[in-house]
Structures are given as C-alpha cells and as structure tokens.
Design a protein around this motif. Structure first.
Motif, PDB file in Angstrom:
ATOM      1  N   ALA A   1       0.961  -1.117  -0.121  1.00  0.00           N
ATOM      2  CA  ALA A   1      -0.065   0.057  -0.002  1.00  0.00           C
ATOM      3  C   ALA A   1       0.706   1.183   0.035  1.00  0.00           C
ATOM      4  N   TRP A   2       1.958   1.271   0.425  1.00  0.00           N
ATOM      5  CA  TRP A   2       2.821   2.254   0.687  1.00  0.00           C
ATOM      6  C   TRP A   2       3.549   2.607  -0.498  1.00  0.00           C
ATOM      7  N   MET A   3       3.979   1.576  -1.240  1.00  0.00           N
ATOM      8  CA  MET A   3       4.522   1.750  -2.521  1.00  0.00           C
ATOM      9  C   MET A   3       3.494   2.284  -3.551  1.00  0.00           C
ATOM     10  N   LEU A   4       2.321   1.810  -3.390  1.00  0.00           N
ATOM     11  CA  LEU A   4       1.193   2.482  -4.370  1.00  0.00           C
ATOM     12  C   LEU A   4       0.743   3.749  -4.114  1.00  0.00           C
ATOM     13  N   ALA A   5       0.763   4.056  -2.976  1.00  0.00           N
ATOM     14  CA  ALA A   5       0.514   5.252  -2.382  1.00  0.00           C
ATOM     15  C   ALA A   5       1.723   6.473  -2.897  1.00  0.00           C
ATOM     16  N   ILE A   6       2.974   6.029  -2.788  1.00  0.00           N
ATOM     17  CA  ILE A   6       3.982   6.986  -3.207  1.00  0.00           C
ATOM     18  C   ILE A   6       3.899   6.974  -4.385  1.00  0.00           C
ATOM     19  N   GLY A   7       3.861   5.857  -5.235  1.00  0.00           N
ATOM     20  CA  GLY A   7       3.977   5.839  -6.895  1.00  0.00           C
ATOM     21  C   GLY A   7       2.964   6.457  -7.537  1.00  0.00           C
ATOM     22  N   HIS A   8       1.754   6.499  -6.841  1.00  0.00           N
ATOM     23  CA  HIS A   8       0.711   6.991  -7.650  1.00  0.00           C
ATOM     24  C   HIS A   8       0.059   8.299  -6.882  1.00  0.00           C
ATOM     25  N   ARG A   9       0.665   8.854  -5.805  1.00  0.00           N
ATOM     26  CA  ARG A   9       0.390  10.035  -5.107  1.00  0.00           C
ATOM     27  C   ARG A   9      -0.902  10.228  -4.641  1.00  0.00           C
TER      28      ARG A   9
END
Length: 181
Positions: free
Chosen positions: A91-99
C-alpha cells in the motif's frame, strides 16, 4: 476482501471463493487472485481504482491503530500491523508511486512508528531510502515537497539512531528549509 461484511465473507467462504485462516482473517484463493489480476490488467482505470482503495484501506487502518500504538493496546496493535505488513508495504509503494493522498501520510506515520517500536531500524532505513530515491527522481510540485522533507526528517532520525550522523545531518540540511516554510 477488505471492507466486506462478515455475512458476505462467510457466504464467499461457503462457496470456496475465499478461505478463512486460523487467525480469523479471510484470503482470496490464489487462482481467483490471479484471475482478478488478469481482469484488472485489461482495464487500467479499474486497476487504478482498486489500487487507490487498497492504499486508502491500509492508510485508514494504520490511522485507526495509532491511538492503540500510544496506549495500553500497543502490543495488540503492533501484532495487527505485523500480520499485514506485506500488504501495508505494498500500500505504501502504491500510495507513493501514484501520489495517493492522504494514504501516503497515514501510511508513513504508521510504518515509521511500527518500525521504531519493533526496533527494525534497518528495515525502516531501507524503506525510506528507496522512497527517497524514487521521489528525488520525480518532478514534484511545491505542495508535495513537504512530504519528501518529512520523509527526510524521519530518515534522519533513523540514521541518528544508527550512529550515521553525517548522513543524518545532510538529510536535515536538505529538509529543514522546506519544513520551516
């Protein structure tokens, strides 16, 4: 299965579409997960919506656990995060990658607190280092630079705890002008 009611989950389990683990959590059968992934691959908008909901769910989950992390239910809250740490990191990686906001901030606060309380500084350093490497390669609008500065401050704290004072100082010097604004 996040967000589904217990009767729906039990009905799906009765049809062998999901299974209930010993810890009471439900999991999607691997073949169904693969099939759903392939369906989402054919619809980028649906994939983005699912990823956004996934990141938001775990961001909200960590935000709901925050009072427990500061109180008497601390061990139970840490164990709850531990049980889902792979999903939380995704979830962290998705949130960072997709703002995805506000999921990024909620996940950041919860993950940093979790890693600190479980004395996993090296894991925190690695996570934040990868995040900063990614963010430094992006063109971020001014309103998003404060998130990068906050991550740099957290990383600086980690590095100080690991006696890597020069690296921590360099991060603070980068972050503080943004933080002071």
């Amino acid at each position: 299965v996040a967000g589904a009611s217990l009767p729906i989950l039990l009905a799906l389990a009765g049809k062998s579409l999901i299974r209930r683990a010993r810890d009471g959590r439900f999991a999607l059968h691997d073949l169904l997960r693969q099939f759903a992934g392939e369906k989402l691959d054919s619809d980028p908008e649906a994939r983005a919506a699912v990823q956004r909901r996934f990141a938001a769910y775990y961001g909200d989950r960590l935000a709901r656990l925050e009072p427990d992390l500061k109180g008497q239910a601390q061990i139970a809250a840490l164990d709850a995060i531990e049980a889902e740490i792979d999903h939380v990191r995704l979830a962290w990686m998705l949130a960072i990658g997709h703002r995805y906001d506000p999921a990024r901030r909620r996940l950041l606060n919860g993950l940093v607190r979790f890693y600190t309380m479980r004395a996993r500084l090296q894991a925190s350093v690695e996570m934040l280092s990868g995040t900063l490497d990614y963010l430094h390669r992006q063109f971020l609008p001014a309103e998003e630079r404060d998130l990068t500065a906050l991550i740099e401050v957290f990383q600086g704290l980690n590095l100080l705890r690991l006696s890597r004072n020069q690296q921590a100082s360099a991060l603070y010097q980068t972050a503080m002008p943004v933080v002071r604004q």
